[in-house]
Design a protein around this motif. Sequence first.
Motif, PDB file in Angstrom:
ATOM      1  N   GLN A 260      -1.397   3.329  14.144  1.00 27.52           N
ATOM      2  CA  GLN A 260      -1.283   2.149  13.291  1.00 27.52           C
ATOM      3  C   GLN A 260      -2.508   1.253  13.421  1.00 27.52           C
ATOM      4  O   GLN A 260      -3.013   0.715  12.423  1.00 27.52           O
ATOM      5  CB  GLN A 260      -0.015   1.379  13.658  1.00 27.52           C
TER       6      GLN A 260
ATOM      7  N   SER B 139      -5.496   2.826  11.576  1.00 25.06           N
ATOM      8  CA  SER B 139      -5.360   2.862  10.117  1.00 25.06           C
ATOM      9  C   SER B 139      -5.080   1.495   9.507  1.00 25.06           C
ATOM     10  O   SER B 139      -4.797   1.409   8.306  1.00 25.06           O
ATOM     11  CB  SER B 139      -4.243   3.837   9.722  1.00 25.06           C
ATOM     12  N   HIS B 140      -5.153   0.439  10.299  1.00 26.83           N
ATOM     13  CA  HIS B 140      -4.919  -0.929   9.822  1.00 26.83           C
ATOM     14  C   HIS B 140      -3.501  -1.087   9.267  1.00 26.83           C
ATOM     15  O   HIS B 140      -3.286  -1.773   8.272  1.00 26.83           O
ATOM     16  CB  HIS B 140      -5.951  -1.329   8.769  1.00 26.83           C
ATOM     17  N   THR B 141      -2.535  -0.459   9.918  1.00 24.10           N
ATOM     18  CA  THR B 141      -1.140  -0.594   9.489  1.00 24.10           C
ATOM     19  C   THR B 141      -0.250  -1.142  10.604  1.00 24.10           C
ATOM     20  O   THR B 141       0.964  -0.947  10.581  1.00 24.10           O
ATOM     21  CB  THR B 141      -0.582   0.766   9.008  1.00 24.10           C
TER      22      THR B 141
ATOM     23  N   GLY C  36       3.311  -0.669   9.196  1.00 24.91           N
ATOM     24  CA  GLY C  36       3.386   0.302   8.118  1.00 24.91           C
ATOM     25  C   GLY C  36       2.695  -0.147   6.858  1.00 24.91           C
ATOM     26  O   GLY C  36       2.287   0.690   6.045  1.00 24.91           O
ATOM     27  N   ARG C  37       2.523  -1.460   6.678  1.00 29.91           N
ATOM     28  CA  ARG C  37       1.801  -1.957   5.508  1.00 29.91           C
ATOM     29  C   ARG C  37       0.334  -2.160   5.859  1.00 29.91           C
ATOM     30  O   ARG C  37      -0.010  -2.542   6.968  1.00 29.91           O
ATOM     31  CB  ARG C  37       2.414  -3.267   5.014  1.00 29.91           C
ATOM     32  N   PHE C  38      -0.541  -1.930   4.887  1.00 33.56           N
ATOM     33  CA  PHE C  38      -1.968  -2.049   5.125  1.00 33.56           C
ATOM     34  C   PHE C  38      -2.402  -3.514   5.205  1.00 33.56           C
ATOM     35  O   PHE C  38      -2.081  -4.320   4.340  1.00 33.56           O
ATOM     36  CB  PHE C  38      -2.762  -1.358   4.016  1.00 33.56           C
ATOM     37  N   HIS C  39      -3.136  -3.824   6.267  1.00 33.49           N
ATOM     38  CA  HIS C  39      -3.766  -5.134   6.402  1.00 33.49           C
ATOM     39  C   HIS C  39      -4.961  -4.952   7.335  1.00 33.49           C
ATOM     40  O   HIS C  39      -4.795  -4.696   8.529  1.00 33.49           O
ATOM     41  CB  HIS C  39      -2.789  -6.166   6.975  1.00 33.49           C
TER      42      HIS C  39
ATOM     43  N   TYR D 159      -3.712   7.323   5.461  1.00 32.69           N
ATOM     44  CA  TYR D 159      -2.470   6.727   5.964  1.00 32.69           C
ATOM     45  C   TYR D 159      -2.113   5.448   5.222  1.00 32.69           C
ATOM     46  O   TYR D 159      -0.959   5.069   5.161  1.00 32.69           O
ATOM     47  CB  TYR D 159      -2.586   6.405   7.459  1.00 32.69           C
ATOM     48  N   ALA D 160      -3.120   4.771   4.703  1.00 33.75           N
ATOM     49  CA  ALA D 160      -2.862   3.478   4.085  1.00 33.75           C
ATOM     50  C   ALA D 160      -3.759   3.298   2.879  1.00 33.75           C
ATOM     51  O   ALA D 160      -4.950   3.580   2.938  1.00 33.75           O
ATOM     52  CB  ALA D 160      -3.121   2.343   5.087  1.00 33.75           C
TER      53      ALA D 160
END
Length: 375
Positions: free
Chosen positions: A76, A79-81, A118-121, A215-216
């Motif tokens: 995570q 992948s920035h999630t 799980g969300r991209f940021h 992944y994101a």
Amino acid sequence: MSKPDLLQRTLEEHGLPSISAAVFEDGEVTWAQTAGDVRPDTQYAIASITKTFVAASVVELGLDLDAPLRFGTPRQLLSHTSGLQHQLPGEGWGTLQFPAREEVVARFDEAERVLPPGRFHYSNLGYLVLGELVAERTGKPIEEAIRDLLLDPHGLRRTTWDPEEPHARGFFHERPERTLVKGGTNASGGLWSTAGDVARWGTHLLGLEELHRPYAHAGWDEAFGLGVECVRVDGRELWGHEGATVGFRSILLYDREAKVGAAVLTNATQFGGVRALGASLVPQRSKRRVDEPSPPEIEGILGSWWSEGIEHRFRWTGRLETDDAVFVQEAPDRFRSARGHEEGELLRVVRGEDGEPTELWWAGYPFRREPGYSY
């Protein structure tokens, strides 16, 4: 337009002090050029391209990507999630003076998870956490760990954590930018390098399969893997990473299938066209080998098959492929989608009494030779 002319025109149109660029093909740097008053061995701050080194070090160390950590898993964070906030708590980007490592780690306690995991940021802070993970595993600060794991083994002698002469000075248009003091935040973007070294790094990076699975999604034309991003430029799928910091812009882009890429470094905050320039320098060439005959057991699989009314063309390029998937063979008439569409799913070949394929089953769907077949 020739590549040297393209660099010179870009320099003049955007008011850049200098540009340094390099192209690589099949593991070798095949072209390098500068524009402006710099040399090929001039260093630039490469900012977030540093993240590709952090990601590669995590893979090199064999760390468990799914191990639960305080701020999410390594996967995570890479992948920035993870949901972590973008920057280290504090006002470092106002003063341009970041604290030493001990204070950086202490500020982790103030960090917020601004989105659910799980969300991209995009998160620089996440890479500072990863830097501490690498340091913990190696018993060395992240700077020493990356030097020993990656820089020295790959001969990247002009890639360093502090600028070494000759190095470019950062500008915003005609104004010199203030000096950025990274302190203990190097893991998020502290390396200095040359276009040649970044290109050489790209020849290794593109082969790290673990990093190059999206992944994101940050937007319709951009997705993130682990420490690398994938962008679509004029219909081409290019991987790599951009870098942006005070007085500098940079990019590393490569086509993994064709094994070609380019690096572009500039010393101007305002240059927003680095992606387009980098993409234009990535060589255009055929990605597929079409002259290799297929094994006899593969011949009957090749060509067009239909499922749900859609045509899928199977071909042999030294491996079984479609336009959007690559397969590896597990056993006779059994293949696994290794990359692209339906990644991880089984492809099974069904043969008739005469030994010729009559059906393919992929990801639970039947495929037949009948044009337009749909259930």
